[in-house]
Design an enzyme around this catalytic site. Structure first.
Site, PDB file in Angstrom:
ATOM      1  CB  CYS A   8      39.823  36.371  36.110  1.00 18.53           C
ATOM      2  SG  CYS A   8      39.012  35.727  37.574  1.00 18.53           S
ATOM      3  CG  HIS A  33      34.758  34.510  33.459  1.00 20.74           C
ATOM      4  ND1 HIS A  33      35.994  34.621  32.873  1.00 20.74           N
ATOM      5  CD2 HIS A  33      34.946  34.833  34.769  1.00 20.74           C
ATOM      6  CE1 HIS A  33      36.894  34.978  33.790  1.00 20.74           C
ATOM      7  NE2 HIS A  33      36.274  35.122  34.950  1.00 20.74           N
ATOM      8  CD  GLU A  34      32.114  36.393  36.861  1.00 21.16           C
ATOM      9  OE1 GLU A  34      32.486  35.880  37.946  1.00 21.16           O
ATOM     10  OE2 GLU A  34      32.843  37.143  36.199  1.00 21.16           O
ATOM     11  CG  HIS A  72      34.885  32.302  39.077  1.00 13.88           C
ATOM     12  ND1 HIS A  72      36.193  32.005  39.372  1.00 13.88           N
ATOM     13  CD2 HIS A  72      34.920  33.419  38.308  1.00 13.88           C
ATOM     14  CE1 HIS A  72      36.994  32.904  38.810  1.00 13.88           C
ATOM     15  NE2 HIS A  72      36.249  33.765  38.159  1.00 13.88           N
TER      16      HIS A  72
END
Length: 184
Positions: free
Chosen positions: A110, A153-154, A157
């Protein structure tokens, strides 16, 4: 232009907040931010530009990583067939996913994490994402393999979740039952 110093690092409180929805139609400021995010990801993958501007290569970026707590992501990644998945999306949301899981055998990294975090990160093998493009088009994207992992993953966030939150702390390299390993 976004540079590495604009990317906040783990420990910063914005990375643990749930991001706000972007009002539609988006403001000029939100459009400019999302445009600069996709430009960062694309430029960071160009060796000459990455070196010139001291950019750490990345395949995805979420607005909270630049201290903007809004639901925006930028992704620029190729799958195993070299098909390009390049998206800058407002308010992306996973609307369905497979039961089957997968994980990257190399683990995940990341731009907001300056250390190696060993371990397998379980993800859904296939997902469907809805969102709005920079051009204002509502899109539905079906993903599998590496693009599916990057989107998850994004989107994590946007919900204040870091990739290492998914790793089994006691046994980070435990083979995940019913999960297909992915080399890239």
């Amino acid at each position: 232009m976004i540079k590495m110093e604009d990317i906040i690092r783990e420990g910063h409180p914005t990375l643990r907040k749930v991001a706000e929805e972007v009002a539609m139609p988006p403001s000029k400021e939100d459009i400019n931010i999302l445009q600069s995010m996709i430009e960062y990801v694309q430029m960071s993958q160009d060796e000459e530009l990455a070196e010139k501007y001291d950019l750490r290569p990345g395949i995805g970026l979420a607005a909270p990583q630049i201290n903007v707590s809004k639901k925006m992501i930028a992704i620029h990644v190729h799958d195993v067939n070299d098909t390009l998945f390049s998206y800058a999306l407002f308010n992306p949301k996973i609307v369905s996913h497979s039961v089957e899981k997968t994980y990257l055998t190399t683990g995940e990294g990341c731009l907001s994490v300056d250390r190696e975090v060993p371990g397998y990160v379980p993800r859904y093998a296939r997902i469907t994402v809805k969102g709005t493009t920079l051009e204002g088009e509502n899109v539905t994207i079906r993903l599998k393999g590496l693009p599916s992992i990057v989107f998850q993953h994004e989107i994590d966030h946007l919900n204040g979740i870091m990739f290492y939150d998914h790793i089994n702390e006691k046994e980070p390299f435990t083979l995940l039952e019913e999960a297909t390993p992915l080399d890239r």
